[in-house]
Motif scaffolding. Structure first.
Motif, PDB file in Angstrom:
ATOM      1  N   ILE A  41       0.840  -1.195   0.000  1.00  9.73           N
ATOM      2  CA  ILE A  41       0.000   0.000   0.000  1.00  9.73           C
ATOM      3  C   ILE A  41       0.873   1.242   0.000  1.00  9.73           C
ATOM      4  O   ILE A  41       0.625   2.185  -0.752  1.00  9.73           O
ATOM      5  CB  ILE A  41      -0.983  -0.014   1.192  1.00  9.73           C
ATOM      6  CG1 ILE A  41      -2.045  -1.098   0.970  1.00  9.73           C
ATOM      7  CG2 ILE A  41      -1.638   1.350   1.374  1.00  9.73           C
ATOM      8  CD1 ILE A  41      -2.965  -1.328   2.132  1.00  9.73           C
ATOM      9  N   VAL A  72       0.883   4.095  -2.849  1.00  7.63           N
ATOM     10  CA  VAL A  72       0.648   5.509  -2.511  1.00  7.63           C
ATOM     11  C   VAL A  72       1.827   6.365  -2.957  1.00  7.63           C
ATOM     12  O   VAL A  72       1.644   7.449  -3.504  1.00  7.63           O
ATOM     13  CB  VAL A  72       0.370   5.666  -0.998  1.00  7.63           C
ATOM     14  CG1 VAL A  72       0.366   7.127  -0.596  1.00  7.63           C
ATOM     15  CG2 VAL A  72      -0.966   5.034  -0.650  1.00  7.63           C
ATOM     16  N   ARG A  85     -12.829   5.600  -0.346  1.00  8.15           N
ATOM     17  CA  ARG A  85     -11.381   5.369  -0.292  1.00  8.15           C
ATOM     18  C   ARG A  85     -11.079   3.930   0.140  1.00  8.15           C
ATOM     19  O   ARG A  85     -10.239   3.263  -0.456  1.00  8.15           O
ATOM     20  CB  ARG A  85     -10.736   6.363   0.668  1.00  8.15           C
ATOM     21  CG  ARG A  85      -9.235   6.232   0.747  1.00  8.15           C
ATOM     22  CD  ARG A  85      -8.653   7.249   1.712  1.00  8.15           C
ATOM     23  NE  ARG A  85      -7.258   7.035   1.865  1.00  8.15           N
ATOM     24  CZ  ARG A  85      -6.311   7.690   1.190  1.00  8.15           C
ATOM     25  NH1 ARG A  85      -6.651   8.619   0.337  1.00  8.15           N
ATOM     26  NH2 ARG A  85      -5.046   7.425   1.387  1.00  8.15           N
ATOM     27  N   ASP A  86     -11.774   3.466   1.157  1.00  5.71           N
ATOM     28  CA  ASP A  86     -11.598   2.087   1.610  1.00  5.71           C
ATOM     29  C   ASP A  86     -11.922   1.101   0.492  1.00  5.71           C
ATOM     30  O   ASP A  86     -11.186   0.135   0.263  1.00  5.71           O
ATOM     31  CB  ASP A  86     -12.480   1.788   2.825  1.00  5.71           C
ATOM     32  CG  ASP A  86     -12.014   2.476   4.089  1.00  5.71           C
ATOM     33  OD1 ASP A  86     -10.865   2.965   4.130  1.00  5.71           O
ATOM     34  OD2 ASP A  86     -12.807   2.517   5.058  1.00  5.71           O
ATOM     35  N   GLU A 110      -9.099   1.179  -2.078  1.00  8.78           N
ATOM     36  CA  GLU A 110      -7.899   0.510  -1.572  1.00  8.78           C
ATOM     37  C   GLU A 110      -8.071  -1.007  -1.593  1.00  8.78           C
ATOM     38  O   GLU A 110      -7.128  -1.735  -1.906  1.00  8.78           O
ATOM     39  CB  GLU A 110      -7.551   1.010  -0.169  1.00  8.78           C
ATOM     40  CG  GLU A 110      -6.963   2.416  -0.194  1.00  8.78           C
ATOM     41  CD  GLU A 110      -6.624   2.961   1.180  1.00  8.78           C
ATOM     42  OE1 GLU A 110      -6.818   2.260   2.193  1.00  8.78           O
ATOM     43  OE2 GLU A 110      -6.152   4.106   1.236  1.00  8.78           O
ATOM     44  N   LYS A 136      -5.883  -3.769  -3.692  1.00  6.02           N
ATOM     45  CA  LYS A 136      -5.350  -4.976  -3.066  1.00  6.02           C
ATOM     46  C   LYS A 136      -5.823  -6.215  -3.823  1.00  6.02           C
ATOM     47  O   LYS A 136      -5.050  -7.157  -4.027  1.00  6.02           O
ATOM     48  CB  LYS A 136      -5.778  -5.033  -1.594  1.00  6.02           C
ATOM     49  CG  LYS A 136      -5.240  -6.185  -0.805  1.00  6.02           C
ATOM     50  CD  LYS A 136      -3.803  -6.521  -1.000  1.00  6.02           C
ATOM     51  CE  LYS A 136      -2.822  -5.573  -0.456  1.00  6.02           C
ATOM     52  NZ  LYS A 136      -1.437  -5.944  -0.843  1.00  6.02           N
TER      53      LYS A 136
END
Length: 146
Positions: free
Chosen positions: A6, A10, A92-93, A96, A100
């Motif tokens: 992550i 980023v 956002r979660d 992400e 993943k």
């Protein structure tokens, strides 16, 4: 390992988004990609044949990740109220988790074309390359932006 991936993602996004118009003229995506692939090849110890199998999948993964990064860019604007903030957090979660999922899917594909040790080394190498590039970019451009 998830945290490292992550952070790597980023950092890559920050490098791309931090470049202003003048610096974009200096930045060559083709050179960046070639340097990245050469670094990963060296660090993971890929043979020519392994690299020829690995990098088409890797580029495919990057294209799918870019779509998600572009969606994430929309979230940089600070919401004006609680409800909007909550939706932004949830979005956002979700993005992400999508990143993943893409990584996991492609890591499994990588494992079918090169050894697990080399896949692991390629993941670490990508992270190191982005960290080093971001650090060097900051040195040459007056440090991190505030």
């Amino acid at each position: 390992m998830m945290k490292r991936l992550i952070v790597s993602a980023v950092l890559m996004l920050m490098v791309v988004l931090s470049v202003n118009a003048e610096e974009q003229q200096k930045f060559s995506p083709e050179k960046f990609q070639a340097d990245l692939e050469q670094y990963i090849t060296n660090e993971a110890g890929f043979t020519t044949e392994e690299a020829a199998k690995f990098f088409p999948l890797y580029r495919e993964m990057q294209q799918k990740q870019r779509v998600v990064y572009n969606k994430m860019r929309e979230l940089f604007k600070v919401p004006s109220d609680e409800a909007s903030s909550k939706r932004a957090i949830q979005r956002r979660d979700q993005l992400e988790m999508e990143l993943k999922s893409i990584q996991q899917t492609y890591h499994n594909k990588f494992l079918k074309v090169v050894s697990a040790t080399k896949v692991y080394k390629s993941i670490i190498a990508e992270d190191q390359f982005h960290r080093r590039t971001f650090r060097n970019w900051g040195k040459h451009n007056g440090g991190p932006r505030k």
